[in-house]
Design a protein around this motif. Structure first.
Motif, PDB file in Angstrom:
ATOM      1  N   ALA A 276       0.852  -1.187   0.000  1.00 41.64           N
ATOM      2  CA  ALA A 276       0.000   0.000   0.000  1.00 41.64           C
ATOM      3  C   ALA A 276       0.884   1.232   0.000  1.00 41.64           C
ATOM      4  CB  ALA A 276      -0.916   0.010   1.226  1.00 41.64           C
ATOM      5  N   GLU A 277       0.327   2.361  -0.418  1.00 47.19           N
ATOM      6  CA  GLU A 277       1.024   3.638  -0.272  1.00 47.19           C
ATOM      7  C   GLU A 277       0.770   4.226   1.102  1.00 47.19           C
ATOM      8  OE1 GLU A 277       0.092   6.354  -3.360  1.00 47.19           O
ATOM      9  OE2 GLU A 277       0.988   5.142  -4.951  1.00 47.19           O
ATOM     10  N   SER A 278      -0.403   3.933   1.654  1.00 45.80           N
ATOM     11  CA  SER A 278      -0.748   4.401   2.995  1.00 45.80           C
ATOM     12  C   SER A 278      -1.751   3.441   3.605  1.00 45.80           C
ATOM     13  CB  SER A 278      -1.345   5.823   2.942  1.00 45.80           C
ATOM     14  OG  SER A 278      -1.708   6.260   4.240  1.00 45.80           O
ATOM     15  N   ARG A 279      -1.593   3.190   4.881  1.00 43.26           N
ATOM     16  CA  ARG A 279      -2.519   2.296   5.568  1.00 43.26           C
ATOM     17  C   ARG A 279      -2.646   2.769   7.013  1.00 43.26           C
ATOM     18  NH1 ARG A 279      -4.797   0.409   2.711  1.00 43.26           N
ATOM     19  NH2 ARG A 279      -4.077  -1.575   1.885  1.00 43.26           N
ATOM     20  N   THR A 280      -3.896   2.784   7.499  1.00 46.86           N
ATOM     21  CA  THR A 280      -4.171   3.189   8.880  1.00 46.86           C
ATOM     22  C   THR A 280      -4.818   2.032   9.617  1.00 46.86           C
ATOM     23  OG1 THR A 280      -4.453   5.524   8.295  1.00 46.86           O
ATOM     24  CG2 THR A 280      -5.440   4.788  10.370  1.00 46.86           C
ATOM     25  N   TRP A 281      -4.285   1.722  10.786  1.00 42.97           N
ATOM     26  CA  TRP A 281      -4.849   0.682  11.650  1.00 42.97           C
ATOM     27  C   TRP A 281      -5.413   1.335  12.908  1.00 42.97           C
ATOM     28  CZ3 TRP A 281      -0.327  -0.035   8.935  1.00 42.97           C
ATOM     29  CH2 TRP A 281      -0.315  -1.118   8.034  1.00 42.97           C
ATOM     30  N   THR A 282      -6.617   0.922  13.273  1.00 47.87           N
ATOM     31  CA  THR A 282      -7.290   1.472  14.451  1.00 47.87           C
ATOM     32  C   THR A 282      -7.637   0.327  15.394  1.00 47.87           C
ATOM     33  OG1 THR A 282      -8.225   3.259  13.113  1.00 47.87           O
ATOM     34  CG2 THR A 282      -9.230   2.854  15.259  1.00 47.87           C
ATOM     35  N   VAL A 283      -7.493   0.568  16.684  1.00 46.85           N
ATOM     36  CA  VAL A 283      -7.799  -0.455  17.681  1.00 46.85           C
ATOM     37  C   VAL A 283      -9.289  -0.424  18.009  1.00 46.85           C
ATOM     38  CG1 VAL A 283      -7.319  -1.312  19.997  1.00 46.85           C
ATOM     39  CG2 VAL A 283      -5.500  -0.243  18.674  1.00 46.85           C
ATOM     40  N   LEU A 284      -9.929  -1.589  17.903  1.00 45.70           N
ATOM     41  CA  LEU A 284     -11.292  -1.745  18.387  1.00 45.70           C
ATOM     42  C   LEU A 284     -11.223  -2.460  19.737  1.00 45.70           C
ATOM     43  CD1 LEU A 284     -13.298  -2.876  15.214  1.00 45.70           C
ATOM     44  CD2 LEU A 284     -12.878  -0.569  16.081  1.00 45.70           C
ATOM     45  N   PRO A 285     -11.499  -1.747  20.830  1.00 45.96           N
ATOM     46  CA  PRO A 285     -11.359  -2.370  22.153  1.00 45.96           C
ATOM     47  C   PRO A 285     -12.382  -3.487  22.378  1.00 45.96           C
ATOM     48  CG  PRO A 285     -11.475   0.040  22.294  1.00 45.96           C
ATOM     49  CD  PRO A 285     -11.883  -0.341  20.916  1.00 45.96           C
ATOM     50  N   ARG A 286     -11.904  -4.589  22.954  1.00 44.44           N
ATOM     51  CA  ARG A 286     -12.758  -5.702  23.375  1.00 44.44           C
ATOM     52  C   ARG A 286     -13.705  -6.125  22.237  1.00 44.44           C
ATOM     53  NH1 ARG A 286     -12.819  -6.292  28.897  1.00 44.44           N
ATOM     54  NH2 ARG A 286     -14.913  -7.191  28.834  1.00 44.44           N
ATOM     55  N   ALA A 287     -13.138  -6.240  21.047  1.00 40.30           N
ATOM     56  CA  ALA A 287     -13.965  -6.481  19.863  1.00 40.30           C
ATOM     57  C   ALA A 287     -14.297  -7.946  19.645  1.00 40.30           C
ATOM     58  CB  ALA A 287     -13.261  -5.925  18.625  1.00 40.30           C
ATOM     59  N   TRP A 288     -13.492  -8.854  20.217  1.00 41.02           N
ATOM     60  CA  TRP A 288     -13.788 -10.282  20.027  1.00 41.02           C
ATOM     61  C   TRP A 288     -13.454 -11.056  21.281  1.00 41.02           C
ATOM     62  CZ3 TRP A 288     -10.014 -14.383  18.664  1.00 41.02           C
ATOM     63  CH2 TRP A 288      -8.676 -13.960  18.768  1.00 41.02           C
ATOM     64  N   HIS A 289     -14.002 -12.272  21.368  1.00 40.25           N
ATOM     65  CA  HIS A 289     -13.862 -13.070  22.594  1.00 40.25           C
ATOM     66  C   HIS A 289     -13.253 -14.440  22.242  1.00 40.25           C
ATOM     67  CE1 HIS A 289     -16.849 -10.047  23.659  1.00 40.25           C
ATOM     68  NE2 HIS A 289     -16.512 -10.243  24.921  1.00 40.25           N
ATOM     69  N   LEU A 290     -12.200 -14.780  22.961  1.00 36.98           N
ATOM     70  CA  LEU A 290     -11.526 -16.063  22.793  1.00 36.98           C
ATOM     71  C   LEU A 290     -11.539 -16.804  24.122  1.00 36.98           C
ATOM     72  CD1 LEU A 290      -9.804 -17.828  20.817  1.00 36.98           C
ATOM     73  CD2 LEU A 290      -7.789 -16.675  21.763  1.00 36.98           C
ATOM     74  N   VAL A 291     -11.894 -18.084  24.085  1.00 44.09           N
ATOM     75  CA  VAL A 291     -11.909 -18.887  25.309  1.00 44.09           C
ATOM     76  C   VAL A 291     -10.476 -19.296  25.639  1.00 44.09           C
ATOM     77  CG1 VAL A 291     -12.753 -20.992  26.398  1.00 44.09           C
ATOM     78  CG2 VAL A 291     -14.242 -19.693  24.866  1.00 44.09           C
ATOM     79  N   LEU A 292      -9.985 -18.852  26.786  1.00 44.28           N
ATOM     80  CA  LEU A 292      -8.615 -19.096  27.221  1.00 44.28           C
ATOM     81  C   LEU A 292      -8.594 -19.860  28.540  1.00 44.28           C
ATOM     82  CD1 LEU A 292      -7.055 -15.605  26.386  1.00 44.28           C
ATOM     83  CD2 LEU A 292      -6.763 -17.738  25.120  1.00 44.28           C
ATOM     84  N   PRO A 293      -7.457 -20.451  28.892  1.00 44.79           N
ATOM     85  CA  PRO A 293      -7.381 -21.195  30.158  1.00 44.79           C
ATOM     86  C   PRO A 293      -7.721 -20.300  31.354  1.00 44.79           C
ATOM     87  CG  PRO A 293      -5.470 -21.671  28.788  1.00 44.79           C
ATOM     88  CD  PRO A 293      -6.203 -20.545  28.114  1.00 44.79           C
TER      89      PRO A 293
END
Length: 295
Positions: A276-293
């Protein structure tokens, strides 16, 4: 439970163990065995009120999350994963905190807790679970084992023609060096520490974190990484060519270059590098849920 076909080919025994552990504890388990990885999203779409369990490697995990994100069901779905694959193909799962052995991973599905995780989303609706790293564009200068001034000269201008006497000396030096290396190879076994260092690549990028300039084209860098750091922030690490790395945290990160740049997201998942010539990444807080130990 959706079993990715690549997992069945890679490690059928781990798939069998995980299936048996889950089936013994969940009599109503519905088992799905797609013939093609592309069928996984269609099976997830028919999950109804069931909790999805995925058996597969990082690429299968990314496909599932991308589908749920596109379905706008990512925030309300707790995803369980049993990683199956060789080391590099499950590196993302390991970095997220999932156990890699089949028994522990299956028990995590049964006894684990859903944990809300942040998600990096770019300006073309692409997602990043682990992190991303820039890669040098074609034609950039390799800089391993040379001085900063010499490397930057090579990146900006063609080298001047050497006089005949210098070319003669260089040829003689190459001959001596080649003979010495052959003798060393017979005398000393090659170890990781004795291998040729990896060539770094000079990149001229503009990096902005929440609008503040972290790096500009006037200060070449060799590495830029971005990853979700928690608390709704991304950690940006910029390694200048010569000097200590610069690390900042921000909600939004933009990387650009007039001639374009390449980057690799969730590298160990096997996807090819994007450009890309330019790319912007933005954080989406608590956007997905993963089952962890637990804990």
């Amino acid at each position: 439970m959706v079993v990715d076909p690549v997992a069945r080919l890679t490690d059928a025994e781990s798939v069998r163990i995980a299936r048996d552990v889950l089936r013994a504890a969940t009599p109503g388990l519905k088992l799905c065995l797609p013939d093609d990885p592309a069928q996984t999203p269609r099976l997830l779409a028919r999950r109804g009120g069931r909790r999805p369990v995925l058996i597969g490697n990082d690429r299968a995990l990314l496909r599932a999350v991308r589908h749920l994100y596109g379905e706008r069901a990512l925030g309300e779905t707790a995803l369980s994963v049993v990683p199956v694959g060789n080391g590099p193909s499950v590196a993302l799962a390991r970095s997220l905190g999932l156990p890699l052995d089949a028994v522990s991973a299956a028990r995590t599905v049964l006894r684990g807790n859903p944990r809300a995780l942040d998600l990096l989303v770019d300006d073309e609706d692409g997602i990043v679970l682990g992190g991303l790293r820039t890669e040098g564009a074609e034609g950039s200068a390799g800089v391993a084992g040379v001085s900063s001034a010499d490397s930057l000269r090579r990146a900006d201008e063609p080298p001047a023609a050497d006089p005949p006497w210098r070319r003669m000396c260089q040829a003689l030096a190459r001959t001596v060096l080649s003979r010495t290396q052959r003798e060393e190879q017979h005398a000393v076994p090659v170890t990781p520490a004795s291998r040729t260092p990896q060539v770094r690549t000079v990149q001229r990028l503009r990096v902005e974190a929440d609008g503040a300039v972290v790096a500009g084209p006037d200060r070449p860098v060799t590495d830029v990484t971005v990853r979700a750091a928690g608390a709704g922030l991304a950690e940006v690490s910029v390694q200048p060519f010569g000097g200590a790395p610069v690390r900042v945290r921000a909600r939004s990160v933009t990387v650009s270059a007039p001639e374009g740049f390449r980057y690799r997201a969730d590298a160990d998942a096997g996807d090819s590098a994007a450009s890309a010539e330019s790319r912007t990444w933005t954080v989406l807080p608590r956007a997905w849920h993963l089952v962890l130990p637990p804990g």
